[in-house]
Motif scaffolding. Structure first.
Motif, PDB file in Angstrom:
ATOM      1  N   ASP A  55      -2.928   5.484  -5.645  1.00 38.57           N
ATOM      2  CA  ASP A  55      -1.793   4.569  -5.778  1.00 38.57           C
ATOM      3  C   ASP A  55      -0.777   4.859  -4.686  1.00 38.57           C
ATOM      4  O   ASP A  55      -0.060   5.864  -4.740  1.00 38.57           O
ATOM      5  N   VAL A  56      -0.726   3.993  -3.671  1.00 40.93           N
ATOM      6  CA  VAL A  56       0.216   4.141  -2.562  1.00 40.93           C
ATOM      7  C   VAL A  56       0.863   2.791  -2.316  1.00 40.93           C
ATOM      8  O   VAL A  56       0.186   1.767  -2.258  1.00 40.93           O
ATOM      9  N   VAL A  94       2.067  13.490   3.396  1.00 43.91           N
ATOM     10  CA  VAL A  94       2.462  14.763   3.994  1.00 43.91           C
ATOM     11  C   VAL A  94       1.294  15.727   3.873  1.00 43.91           C
ATOM     12  O   VAL A  94       0.366  15.518   3.083  1.00 43.91           O
ATOM     13  N   HIS A  95       1.314  16.793   4.672  1.00 42.30           N
ATOM     14  CA  HIS A  95       0.335  17.861   4.500  1.00 42.30           C
ATOM     15  C   HIS A  95       0.761  18.721   3.311  1.00 42.30           C
ATOM     16  O   HIS A  95       1.941  19.064   3.174  1.00 42.30           O
ATOM     17  N   PRO A  96      -0.174  19.104   2.434  1.00 37.68           N
ATOM     18  CA  PRO A  96       0.203  19.914   1.263  1.00 37.68           C
ATOM     19  C   PRO A  96       0.854  21.238   1.616  1.00 37.68           C
ATOM     20  O   PRO A  96       1.597  21.793   0.805  1.00 37.68           O
ATOM     21  N   LEU A  97       0.593  21.765   2.819  1.00 35.73           N
ATOM     22  CA  LEU A  97       1.219  23.027   3.218  1.00 35.73           C
ATOM     23  C   LEU A  97       2.671  22.858   3.597  1.00 35.73           C
ATOM     24  O   LEU A  97       3.423  23.835   3.630  1.00 35.73           O
ATOM     25  N   THR A 142      -0.604  13.114  -5.579  1.00 40.24           N
ATOM     26  CA  THR A 142      -2.053  12.951  -5.513  1.00 40.24           C
ATOM     27  C   THR A 142      -2.562  13.454  -4.168  1.00 40.24           C
ATOM     28  O   THR A 142      -1.937  13.214  -3.134  1.00 40.24           O
ATOM     29  N   VAL A 143      -3.700  14.137  -4.176  1.00 42.46           N
ATOM     30  CA  VAL A 143      -4.267  14.697  -2.954  1.00 42.46           C
ATOM     31  C   VAL A 143      -5.520  13.923  -2.569  1.00 42.46           C
ATOM     32  O   VAL A 143      -6.349  13.590  -3.414  1.00 42.46           O
ATOM     33  N   LYS A 169      -6.426  16.940   4.929  1.00 44.32           N
ATOM     34  CA  LYS A 169      -6.052  16.847   3.527  1.00 44.32           C
ATOM     35  C   LYS A 169      -4.577  16.462   3.448  1.00 44.32           C
ATOM     36  O   LYS A 169      -3.739  17.100   4.086  1.00 44.32           O
ATOM     37  N   VAL A 170      -4.248  15.410   2.697  1.00 38.01           N
ATOM     38  CA  VAL A 170      -2.871  14.920   2.613  1.00 38.01           C
ATOM     39  C   VAL A 170      -2.464  14.779   1.156  1.00 38.01           C
ATOM     40  O   VAL A 170      -3.302  14.605   0.264  1.00 38.01           O
ATOM     41  N   MET A 171      -1.176  14.864   0.940  1.00 36.14           N
ATOM     42  CA  MET A 171      -0.598  14.656  -0.383  1.00 36.14           C
ATOM     43  C   MET A 171       0.250  13.394  -0.350  1.00 36.14           C
ATOM     44  O   MET A 171       0.992  13.157   0.609  1.00 36.14           O
TER      45      MET A 171
END
Length: 532
Positions: free
Chosen positions: A276-277, A284-287, A244-245, A236-238
């Motif tokens: 949208d990138v 990044v990792h959300p953690l 946006t995840v 899971k990435v942000m």
């Protein structure tokens, strides 16, 4: 003596081509080791040979049976501090050469300071020309004591002192029989064995996007350089700055798909969602989200004849984005010889100082000592496109801390804000009579960055709903055993609180050999804990 040392290192490790060696012997007019001018193996510029100093950074490549090396031969003269900083910026280890006759000079102190500033964790202090002081142990000890006292405030992790004679090869590749009092490693032996694998940040994943790749088949991938951390299929990435995840759909490196990649590595990432990138974004990792800052405090090495002055405007190149920035404040300049901070209204060529920058767009950054990949930047002249300075982010500016609360000072922190910060939802986890399992789960979740607490005190059923409500409102994962409260009473308390999930880690759901991991997997399956 730097060029002579590197030449001797290359020669004794048999890393010099025969034709190059023949040219050097021809220029010195003799045969045998004593006739070789080892400095000519590395000093490539005619001006360097005429002046007897190294001006530019000369890179040399060689390998042994144990390790491959890139040597950056950098100048020692104060006039070329910028070149030394350039060479040190990508180094894993620095060799600081000290003349045994002269001891610790201001330039020795300057280079030690710059190396520490640029995050070089391993330093070898090679005390050279020991043959000219009679291979004296007392002289070696005096220099080691003097240098150690100077670098103590710099908090360098690993310093090794080696007495050598580059001209005669003592303790360079082979141990010296003329210094039996020295029992440490020779220079090449130390270089081959020093541990550098743990220097890079593998905890906080940072993937700055350089380019968006599309083709006629509908492929949409994001190319870049994995600067730190580890990225796995399904993670899971942000996406910053949009927050946006999504999930990692595929990883491509060297024209093939891989299941995971570790920094440093050039690669292409595809995501499961059409988000949208573009260039300048960061995955990044959300953690482990970096700071998102407009105002940053940096330590700056100034590299241009044109001075840095207050309120000047520059371009800042940080990871893959370029933004305009203004110098708000020059906090101080460092006297490199004494490490004292001096008031300053400008920085001149080769000066090092502390500066506050205000950027027009936010930077996704970490402190340089925490993550060099996202903690470094360069300043560029917006007119001539010249590189003016190299900066290392030292911390978070007070203005950004204030901006995070402006207009919201009296608002309570919301549940979603806590979930975003912690990377998990609050939960009440019941582990039955196995209190030892609760501690293991706590340790495992804590290592993953979770806010977690074990409740092992005896709790009266009447008081349980209020305690559950408080722990859940704080965003915690709380782990309960039957010693604290029975399962039925705990379930009733959770229902009364109405702000948390209840998870019963029954023994039937757990793997007998790894029960703690099974609990974490159970939390992931329930959507409480992000997949790691």
């Amino acid at each position: 003596g730097k060029s002579t040392l590197i030449g001797r290192l290359l020669y004794d490790s048999q890393a010099v081509y025969e034709d190059h060696l023949a040219d050097v012997r021809k220029s010195t007019g003799g045969e045998g080791t004593s006739a070789i001018d080892f400095a000519q193996l590395t000093d490539g510029l005619r001006a360097e040979r005429e002046q007897g100093i190294t001006i530019d950074v000369a890179y040399r490549y060689f390998s042994t049976a144990k390790r491959q090396f890139i040597i950056a031969d950098t100048p020692g003269h104060e006039q070329y501090t910028r070149n030394m900083a350039t060479g040190a910026s990508t180094a894993s280890l620095a060799i600081i050469l000290i003349d045994a006759r002269q001891g610790v000079l201001p330039q020795s102190r300057r280079h030690a300071f710059i190396a520490s500033l640029l995050g070089v964790n391993h330093i070898v202090v090679a005390i050279n020309k020991m043959d000219l002081v009679g291979f004296s142990e007392q002289q070696f000890d005096a220099i080691r004591h003097d240098f150690s006292n100077f670098v103590a405030p710099l908090q360098i992790k690993d310093i090794c002192f080696i007495p050598i004679s580059a001209l005669h090869g003592d303790n360079v590749v082979h141990r010296s029989e003329r210094m039996p009092w020295y029992t440490g490693p020779n220079l090449l032996g130390h270089l081959e064995s020093v541990h550098i694998a743990s220097d890079r940040n593998f905890t906080e994943m940072r993937f700055p996007v350089q380019y968006v790749i599309r083709n006629a088949d509908g492929f949409r991938g994001y190319a870049g350089y994995l600067a730190s951390g580890i990225l796995r299929l399904g993670d899971k990435v942000m996406v910053l700055p949009s927050h946006t995840v999504s999930y990692v759909k595929s990883l491509h490196a060297h024209s093939q798909e891989v299941e995971q990649a570790a920094a440093p590595r050039a690669m292409t990432v595809t995501l499961s969602d059409n988000v949208d990138v573009s260039r300048g974004a960061m995955l990044v990792h959300p953690l482990h989200v970096p700071r998102i800052l407009h105002t940053v405090d940096i330590r700056l090495v100034w590299m241009n004849e044109r001075r840095l002055t207050l309120d000047s405007s520059y371009l800042v190149k940080h990871t893959t984005q370029t933004v305009r920035a203004t110098v708000r404040r020059i906090r101080y300049k460092v006297d490199i010889s004494t490490l004292e901070k001096e008031p300053a209204d400008h920085l001149a060529l080769n000066d090092i100082g502390a500066v506050t920058l205000v950027c027009q767009r936010p930077l996704f950054c970490d402190a340089y000592k925490r993550n060099a990949a996202t903690g470094s930047m360069i300043l560029i002249d917006p007119v001539t496109n010249e590189t003016l300075g190299a900066g290392m982010i030292t911390g978070i500016h007070a203005d950004d801390l204030q901006s995070e609360t402006d207009g919201r000072a009296e608002e309570p922190v919301s549940r979603q804000e806590r979930v975003t910060r912690c990377g998990h939802s609050p939960a009440i986890v019941w582990v039955g009579s196995n209190s030892g399992l609760g501690r293991k789960v706590e340790r495992m979740l804590f290592a993953r960055g979770c806010m977690v607490h074990v409740v092992d005190e005896q709790i009266a059923p009447a008081h349980a709903p209020q305690l559950v409500r408080i722990l859940s409102a704080a965003g915690l994962i709380s782990i309960w055993s039957s010693q604290a409260l029975g399962r039925s009473d705990l379930e009733k308390a959770v229902q009364a609180a109405e702000n948390s999930a209840f998870v019963a880690a029954d023994h039937a759901d757990l793997e007998s050999d790894q029960p703690a991991r099974s609990v974490c997997k159970l939390l992931e399956d329930r959507g409480i804990l992000l997949a790691n």
